[in-house]
Design an enzyme around this catalytic site. Structure first.
Site, PDB file in Angstrom:
ATOM      1  N   SER A 264      39.701 -29.350  -4.954  1.00 24.47           N
ATOM      2  CA  SER A 264      39.854 -28.465  -4.188  1.00 24.47           C
ATOM      3  C   SER A 264      39.375 -27.380  -5.233  1.00 24.47           C
ATOM      4  O   SER A 264      37.722 -28.119  -5.786  1.00 24.47           O
ATOM      5  CB  SER A 264      41.034 -27.743  -3.876  1.00 24.47           C
ATOM      6  OG  SER A 264      40.275 -26.384  -3.065  1.00 24.47           O
TER       7      SER A 264
ATOM      8  N   ASP B 235      34.027 -24.184  -1.613  1.00 24.90           N
ATOM      9  CA  ASP B 235      35.168 -25.057  -2.826  1.00 24.90           C
ATOM     10  C   ASP B 235      34.445 -26.077  -3.049  1.00 24.90           C
ATOM     11  O   ASP B 235      33.976 -26.749  -2.704  1.00 24.90           O
ATOM     12  CB  ASP B 235      36.620 -23.899  -2.565  1.00 24.90           C
ATOM     13  CG  ASP B 235      37.312 -24.670  -1.909  1.00 24.90           C
ATOM     14  OD1 ASP B 235      35.849 -25.207  -1.055  1.00 24.90           O
ATOM     15  OD2 ASP B 235      38.028 -25.044  -1.522  1.00 24.90           O
TER      16      ASP B 235
ATOM     17  N   ASP C 188      36.927 -26.761   1.906  1.00 21.00           N
ATOM     18  CA  ASP C 188      37.971 -26.652   3.337  1.00 21.00           C
ATOM     19  C   ASP C 188      38.114 -25.091   3.208  1.00 21.00           C
ATOM     20  O   ASP C 188      38.368 -23.841   3.988  1.00 21.00           O
ATOM     21  CB  ASP C 188      39.266 -26.956   3.133  1.00 21.00           C
ATOM     22  CG  ASP C 188      40.173 -26.522   2.086  1.00 21.00           C
ATOM     23  OD1 ASP C 188      38.978 -26.266   0.668  1.00 21.00           O
ATOM     24  OD2 ASP C 188      41.070 -26.460   2.238  1.00 21.00           O
TER      25      ASP C 188
END
Length: 448
Positions: free
Chosen positions: A99, A238, A242
């Site tokens: 992430s 990011d 998401d």
């Protein structure tokens, strides 16, 4: 890593080679295959990190050896894995991503067939199988099959575009951090009728343009570009797309809480957020006759409460938003589309955000080891209770959140993905906010 806790607040995550290895991925694949009864289909995707093809091959081998079929969809945003689980009627999904973490990190996140992340109970069972090596290898004629699916990307794009109605000619700048949204996000916005300028939209696991964490320090180029090209909106993702955060037409990054409150007002009804969300959420929802439910930090916790309470929408102040009318996986691309639709119809983002009450908000983090995090949090409620004499309420659902008599609040909680203890607080008075922050910092540093 086998003797440590595998899963944090967002799947497995750690430094490649030291914590996240091909061996770990292989064993996680075997463990998931066993959990699924050594049969079924698993969707497998990854972001742009340099270690992903290694982990992709390893976890795929573990799944196949455990009798599970693997549907590879390649380099994709995390929300596409959740979407594909549901659309392809798969039994589970895996996304290889860390992430917002820097390049040396990677991770594994598992998804249910409805597109929702695995719950903590499911993760604990996978971890138990992993630690006890309970998994099995199937016979030669039961080994899983490897499949590839390229079509699902086009279906995802079309479904997203059909969800929104953005006025033609709307100008947007999209910064994808060279992450998993680099190819799909700009394409979706163009298909939705936007004039798109891109930044950092070449896939690159070294993240050469900026760190994948979408915060003010990393979004200076986006803030300048929005003003330079006269865009209506800036959107930053990011590393796995998401999440989403916006920049207004003046080049200002949007306050995270205010942005979440603004979009929540559009849905009304019951909206789910986390313990680190601010007062403006309650005030915004009350203004449209809605209400707010708070839960633990982490998108899966938000998703569980959305389902339980049949909520209209859910999100974290970090820019992780869930759209239950589309999929139970957080989707930064859909979040950006819905903000573009809102701004194109309602007016300038800066003016829309001015209508959301905003109060002094401080977010700090104190670096400490995993062991120190656990030790300090054991006594945190007692330490805070002794330090303040005007406490109205204590919430221990996730870390320690204290609400004070004057409406101020502070949350002290350990990061689930990094070696930090985080302090989040809000007050209607800036001096009061700084006082609360200083007391919390002193307590943490004295007890490390």
């Amino acid at each position: 890593m086998a003797d440590k806790k595998l899963f944090g607040t967002s799947g497995i995550r750690g430094l490649v080679k030291e914590e996240v290895t091909a061996e770990l991925a292989l064993k996680v694949g075997k463990s998931l295959a066993y959990y699924l009864g050594n049969s079924g289909d698993v969707v497998l995707g990854y972001d742009t990190r340099t270690s992903n093809e290694m982990l992709d091959q390893a976890i795929c081998a573990g799944l196949l050896e455990g009798g599970v079929n693997v549907i590879k969809i390649g380099m994709v945003p995390t929300p596409l894995v959740g979407y594909a689980c549901e659309k392809l009627d798969a039994d589970a999904g895996i996304m290889l991503t860390a992430s917002h973490n820097p390049s040396p990190y990677n991770g594994i996140k598992i998804w249910n067939r409805n597109g929702m992340a695995y719950t903590s109970i499911q993760e604990e069972e996978i971890e138990r199988i992993y630690n006890n090596c309970e998994y099995i290898s199937v016979e030669w004629d039961k080994i899983g099959q490897l499949k590839y699916n390229e079509e699902i990307k086009g279906q995802y794009i079309d479904d997203l575009v059909n969800l929104v109605d953005i006025k033609e000619g709307f100008k947007v700048v999209i910064d994808c951090a060279s992450g998993a949204g680099s190819e799909i996000s700009p394409l979706v916005f163009r298909k939705a009728g936007c004039e798109v300028t891109t930044l950092n939209s070449q896939p690159d696991g070294f993240f050469p343009g900026r760190n994948p964490e979408p915060n003010a320090d990393n979004l200076q180029d986006l803030m300048k570009t929005v003003v330079a090209v006269g865009a209506d909106l800036g959107i930053a993702h990011d590393g796995d797309a998401d999440r989403m955060i916006t920049v207004d037409e003046k080049g200002n990054i949007s306050p995270f809480d205010s942005l979440l409150a603004l979009i929540s007002k559009q849905f009304g009804g019951v909206v789910v957020t986390t313990v680190d969300a601010g007062i403006c959420m309650d005030e915004a929802l009350e203004s449209v006759g809605g209400s707010v439910l708070r839960t633990k930090v982490g998108d899966v916790n938000v998703a569980e409460v959305i389902i339980e309470e049949e909520a209209t929408f859910g999100g974290e102040p970090s820019g992780t938003w869930l759209h239950p009318d589309f999929c139970m996986c957080p989707d930064g691309i859909l979040s950006g589309l819905r903000m573009a639709e809102l701004v194109s119809k309602e007016g300038k983002l800066s003016e829309l955000l001015e209508e959301i009450p905003s109060y002094p908000n401080i977010r700090e983090k104190v670096t400490c080891s995993k062991e120190a995090k656990i030790a300090i949090m054991e006594n945190m409620e007692e330490l805070l209770s002794e330090a303040f004499d005007d406490i109205k309420e204590i919430n221990g659902i996730d870390g320690v959140r204290i609400t004070f008599d004057d409406g101020s609040w502070v949350l002290v909680r350990p990061s689930g993905t990094e070696d930090y203890v985080r302090i989040t607080l809000e007050s209607k008075d800036s001096e009061r906010a700084e006082f609360i922050r200083d007391v919390c910092l002193r307590i943490i540093n004295e007890n490390l």
